[in-house]
Design a protein around this motif. Structure first.
Motif, mmCIF file in Angstrom:
data_model
loop_
_atom_site.group_PDB
_atom_site.id
_atom_site.type_symbol
_atom_site.label_atom_id
_atom_site.label_comp_id
_atom_site.label_asym_id
_atom_site.label_seq_id
_atom_site.Cartn_x
_atom_site.Cartn_y
_atom_site.Cartn_z
ATOM 1 N N VAL A 64 5.523 -10.820 -3.816
ATOM 2 C CA VAL A 64 5.211 -11.405 -2.515
ATOM 3 C C VAL A 64 6.541 -11.613 -1.829
ATOM 4 N N CYS A 65 6.683 -11.012 -0.653
ATOM 5 C CA CYS A 65 8.010 -10.916 -0.070
ATOM 6 C C CYS A 65 7.977 -11.331 1.399
ATOM 7 N N VAL A 66 8.666 -12.423 1.711
ATOM 8 C CA VAL A 66 8.826 -12.801 3.108
ATOM 9 C C VAL A 66 10.038 -12.042 3.630
ATOM 10 N N THR A 67 9.871 -11.216 4.638
ATOM 11 C CA THR A 67 11.023 -10.462 5.126
ATOM 12 C C THR A 67 10.807 -10.004 6.562
ATOM 13 N N HIS A 68 11.919 -9.714 7.219
ATOM 14 C CA HIS A 68 11.857 -9.131 8.562
ATOM 15 C C HIS A 68 12.157 -7.641 8.518
ATOM 16 N N GLU A 69 12.316 -7.098 7.287
ATOM 17 C CA GLU A 69 12.638 -5.679 7.157
ATOM 18 C C GLU A 69 11.361 -4.865 7.286
ATOM 19 N N MET A 70 11.057 -4.400 8.495
ATOM 20 C CA MET A 70 9.787 -3.719 8.717
ATOM 21 C C MET A 70 9.752 -2.337 8.060
ATOM 22 N N GLY A 71 10.943 -1.741 7.900
ATOM 23 C CA GLY A 71 10.997 -0.465 7.194
ATOM 24 C C GLY A 71 10.527 -0.631 5.758
ATOM 25 N N PHE A 72 10.988 -1.688 5.139
ATOM 26 C CA PHE A 72 10.585 -2.001 3.769
ATOM 27 C C PHE A 72 9.082 -2.233 3.713
ATOM 28 N N PHE A 97 -1.677 -2.003 10.100
ATOM 29 C CA PHE A 97 -0.942 -3.109 10.695
ATOM 30 C C PHE A 97 0.025 -2.621 11.775
ATOM 31 N N PHE A 98 0.770 -1.569 11.460
ATOM 32 C CA PHE A 98 1.789 -1.121 12.419
ATOM 33 C C PHE A 98 1.207 -0.213 13.511
ATOM 34 N N ASP A 99 0.236 0.624 13.127
ATOM 35 C CA ASP A 99 -0.254 1.601 14.102
ATOM 36 C C ASP A 99 -1.452 1.098 14.894
ATOM 37 N N ASN A 100 -2.183 0.138 14.341
ATOM 38 C CA ASN A 100 -3.417 -0.243 14.992
ATOM 39 C C ASN A 100 -3.664 -1.751 14.868
ATOM 40 N N PRO A 101 -2.672 -2.587 15.309
ATOM 41 C CA PRO A 101 -2.846 -4.027 15.121
ATOM 42 C C PRO A 101 -4.053 -4.541 15.893
ATOM 43 N N LYS A 102 -4.815 -5.414 15.211
ATOM 44 C CA LYS A 102 -6.064 -5.876 15.803
ATOM 45 C C LYS A 102 -5.837 -7.000 16.812
ATOM 46 N N HIS A 103 -4.836 -7.803 16.505
ATOM 47 C CA HIS A 103 -4.695 -9.059 17.211
ATOM 48 C C HIS A 103 -3.606 -8.975 18.288
ATOM 49 N N PHE A 158 4.240 -9.519 18.619
ATOM 50 C CA PHE A 158 5.293 -9.646 17.603
ATOM 51 C C PHE A 158 5.906 -8.283 17.313
ATOM 52 N N LEU A 159 5.050 -7.297 17.085
ATOM 53 C CA LEU A 159 5.551 -5.961 16.741
ATOM 54 C C LEU A 159 6.352 -5.378 17.892
ATOM 55 N N SER A 160 5.859 -5.566 19.148
ATOM 56 C CA SER A 160 6.586 -4.992 20.273
ATOM 57 C C SER A 160 7.964 -5.647 20.389
ATOM 58 N N GLN A 161 8.048 -6.920 20.008
ATOM 59 C CA GLN A 161 9.342 -7.601 20.138
ATOM 60 C C GLN A 161 10.325 -7.202 19.048
ATOM 61 N N ILE A 162 9.831 -7.001 17.807
ATOM 62 C CA ILE A 162 10.812 -6.675 16.769
ATOM 63 C C ILE A 162 11.058 -5.181 16.644
ATOM 64 N N LEU A 163 10.145 -4.352 17.118
ATOM 65 C CA LEU A 163 10.345 -2.913 16.934
ATOM 66 C C LEU A 163 11.033 -2.252 18.117
ATOM 67 N N ASN A 164 10.898 -2.828 19.327
ATOM 68 C CA ASN A 164 11.513 -2.199 20.498
ATOM 69 C C ASN A 164 12.744 -2.968 20.957
#
Lengths: 259, 366
Positions: A207-215, A240-246, A252-258
């Motif tokens: 169980v890993c708390v991380t901001h490393e989205m590649g991982f 989760f990455f390609d089709n987030p429901k929420h 969140f994804l748009s902020q950390i990935l772009n």
């Protein structure tokens, strides 16, 4: 069949959860930090927990080995309930390794002594045997030549790899990682992630708390996204990455990935 | 095409920044203020040193049986010479002082054995803490194995000072550790007991505690349940410095990052394992200066036993100053006492600095 595949096969046969959160709530004073967490981890599963800071993700994984106490709900780890029973807590802590953001190596002990401390005192392993095992794990994290140095003499990345090896020396059934790369220089992040990927390939429950989205993309079986003390969304990395429901997940994804 | 990166070679530092001349320039003559201070200090030394040397060495009298022999105008060290045995052993019978010396030599030998690698350190510590005190007590007090009995009321001088200091130091450190841990405990009763003890003892002067120990306690105890005054005073001194020690150690415990406690907990160590293996070794190392401060304070405070009629080094010197043959030798007496205390305390301080250097593992707080 590799260990990893065997673990997955067991998983598909519907083996019971090794970690089970049922309606867990926690408060810091008046602050409601965990809200109705319902969540389970199966044996061999690799979970990545992400979310903004203050969302309760560290608090949640720290509840698993009771570094934090929850006030409501039930947490079962390996079938044992985490409550005030000190014996239960000690039993679980033996089997759950933890890696911290700031490494938390013991600065007054050498690397080797850091690794053998718990096996000798908690597992009562003979010193010689504990040292052989420690050297084995140091080899694995590619740092055996530093065994007699003190933590203060190592780089951050090396210290974190030692911390992982220290966790493994107890032969844990579960490994918890609390932002293991957040305090590292960019060049050192990879060396730590490589060790974690290797560990994941061997079938360790993580169980890993991380901001490393590649991982998260390459290693996780499930990604859990938390905000404001709640699990907003938990899904396979692909979904989760390609089709987030929420909406919150999308933001969140748009902020950390772009960036 | 890529270009290979080659770090430039490291060069030695410029000549003007190394060596004795550079050191003197940096430390004594680095700025106009520094130059002025250096010259001023030299002037003060010029004023003080020659008369001191004149008094203490050149004009001093080293031999003699009374103050009348000291005619050279300088220090009358003959006084120290005549009283030396009393200053060292108090009224301990002269024929038996070998027992005190033997106990001291034994202790030094035992401590020196820590340097021998083949000897098990834990075993040696157990011998020093458990076996040695019994042997030393038998040597000091006698009354068995054909040793002549010596009452504790005759123990005195530097022997008594050292005894009070060493027992106080050795006993107050572990007691202080327990009190400090107790004060940080989650258990309300343990915590309150420790807080009340520490705050009460620290709010009272040592003289009061010594006075209580020597005069008041015997009044309260039923007849026949009285015990030795030296022992009562020892307990008083130990409790007194343990309270101060506890607060020094608590400071060290607070300075240990929370992550250290968590890492120890997370690997399944019990409370006592995590304290003795992880937290205390770091906390005690951090507060070595404070611990030694308390030790030195305790050692000098032992002079207060004079109040309750025990004659330690300073007490013996003061008593000797009243000798009609040696009237007017107070300065020599106090100079001697000052020198002995300084030598011992300076020794402790240097030793502690060596320990700090030895325990330094190049660790920086994370």
């Amino acid at each position: 069949m590799t260990e990893r595949n065997m673990a997955l096969a067991q998983l598909e046969q519907g083996e019971e959860a090794i970690i089970q959160f049922s309606d867990v709530n926690k408060w810091y004073g008046e602050f409601h930090v965990l809200k109705n967490i319902d969540f389970s981890v199966k044996k061999g599963e690799r979970i990545v927990v992400c979310g903004p800071s203050g969302s309760g993700k560290s608090t949640m994984i720290r509840c698993i080995n009771r570094l934090e106490e929850h006030q409501k709900g039930q947490i079962l780890v390996d079938g044992i309930e985490m409550n005030d029973n000190l014996k239960n807590i000690e039993t679980i802590r033996k089997d759950v390794g933890m890696v911290f953001q700031h490494f938390n190596l013991f600065p007054h002990l050498t690397i080797l002594e850091n690794l053998t401390l718990a096996p000798i005192w908690v597992r009562k392993t003979p010193k010689k045997e504990a040292e052989e095992m420690a050297m084995h794990y140091l080899e694995r994290v590619k740092i055996a030549n530093q065994a007699l140095k003190y933590p203060g003499q190592l780089s951050g990345g090396q210290q974190q790899r030692v911390a992982i090896a220290r966790g493994l020396c107890m032969k844990p059934r579960i490994m918890l990682f609390d932002e293991p790369t957040s305090a590292l220089d960019p060049e050192m992040i990879k060396e730590v992630l490589d060790v974690m990927i290797q560990l994941a390939d061997e079938g360790m429950t993580m169980v890993c708390v991380t901001h490393e989205m590649g991982f998260a993309k390459t290693v996780a079986d499930r990604v859990v996204f938390m905000d404001a003390g709640e699990i907003v969304e938990a899904n396979t990395p692909h979904e989760f990455f390609d089709n987030p429901k929420h909406d919150r997940t999308q933001l969140f994804l748009s902020q950390i990935l772009n960036h | 095409m890529t270009i290979e990166f080659k770090p430039s070679p490291s060069l030695p530092p410029p000549q003007s920044s190394v060596g004795a001349v550079a050191w003197i320039r940096k430390n004594f003559f680095s700025s106009p203020l520094n130059i002025a201070l250096t010259l001023f200090s030299l002037y003060i030394l010029y004023l003080l040193l020659p008369p001191m040397v004149q008094w203490a060495l050149i004009d001093a009298t080293w031999q003699g049986t009374s103050k009348a022999a000291c005619t050279a105008g300088g220090a009358c060290w003959a006084f120290i010479g005549v009283y030396f045995k009393q200053f060292m052993y108090g009224l301990y019978p002269a024929a038996e002082t070998w027992r005190v010396n033997l106990a001291l030599i034994l202790l030094i030998l035992l401590v020196a054995m820590y340097a021998v690698k083949a000897i098990h350190k834990g075993l040696l510590t157990a011998v020093i803490l458990l076996v040695y005190p019994v042997v030393a007590f038998i040597l000091f007090a006698g009354g068995m194995f054909g040793l002549e009995s010596v009452e504790t009321t005759n123990w005195g001088g530097l022997f008594l000072t050292t005894l009070l200091g060493v027992v106080g130091i050795v006993a107050s450190l572990p007691l202080g550790v327990l009190l400090a841990l107790g004060r940080r405990s989650d258990m309300p009763i343990v915590k309150s007991v420790c807080v009340v003890f520490i705050e009460t003892i620290r709010a009272v002067p040592l003289i009061t505690i010594l006075f209580m120990a020597s005069v008041m306690i015997p009044l309260f105890l039923p007849d026949g349940l009285n015990f030795n005054k030296l022992l009562r005073v020892l307990i008083g001194i130990t409790l007194f410095s343990a309270a101060y020690m506890a607060e020094v150690i608590r400071g060290g415990l607070q300075a240990i990052p929370k992550g250290q406690y968590e890492a120890a907990d997370a690997m399944g160590l019990t409370y006592w394992q995590s304290m003795t293996l992880v937290i205390l070794p770091q906390a005690l190392k951090l507060v070595i200066p404070g611990i030694v401060n308390t030790f030195i304070g305790l050692f000098k405070d032992t002079t207060l036993v004079y109040i309750v009629g025990m004659f330690d080094l300073l007490g013996r010197i003061q008593a000797a100053n009243h000798d009609a043959n040696w009237l007017g030798t107070t300065t020599e007496g106090y100079a001697f006492a000052g020198f002995v205390y300084w030598a011992i305390c300076f020794g402790m301080s240097r030793y502690s600095m060596a320990v700090e250097r030895k325990l330094d593992t190049g660790h920086k707080r994370n």
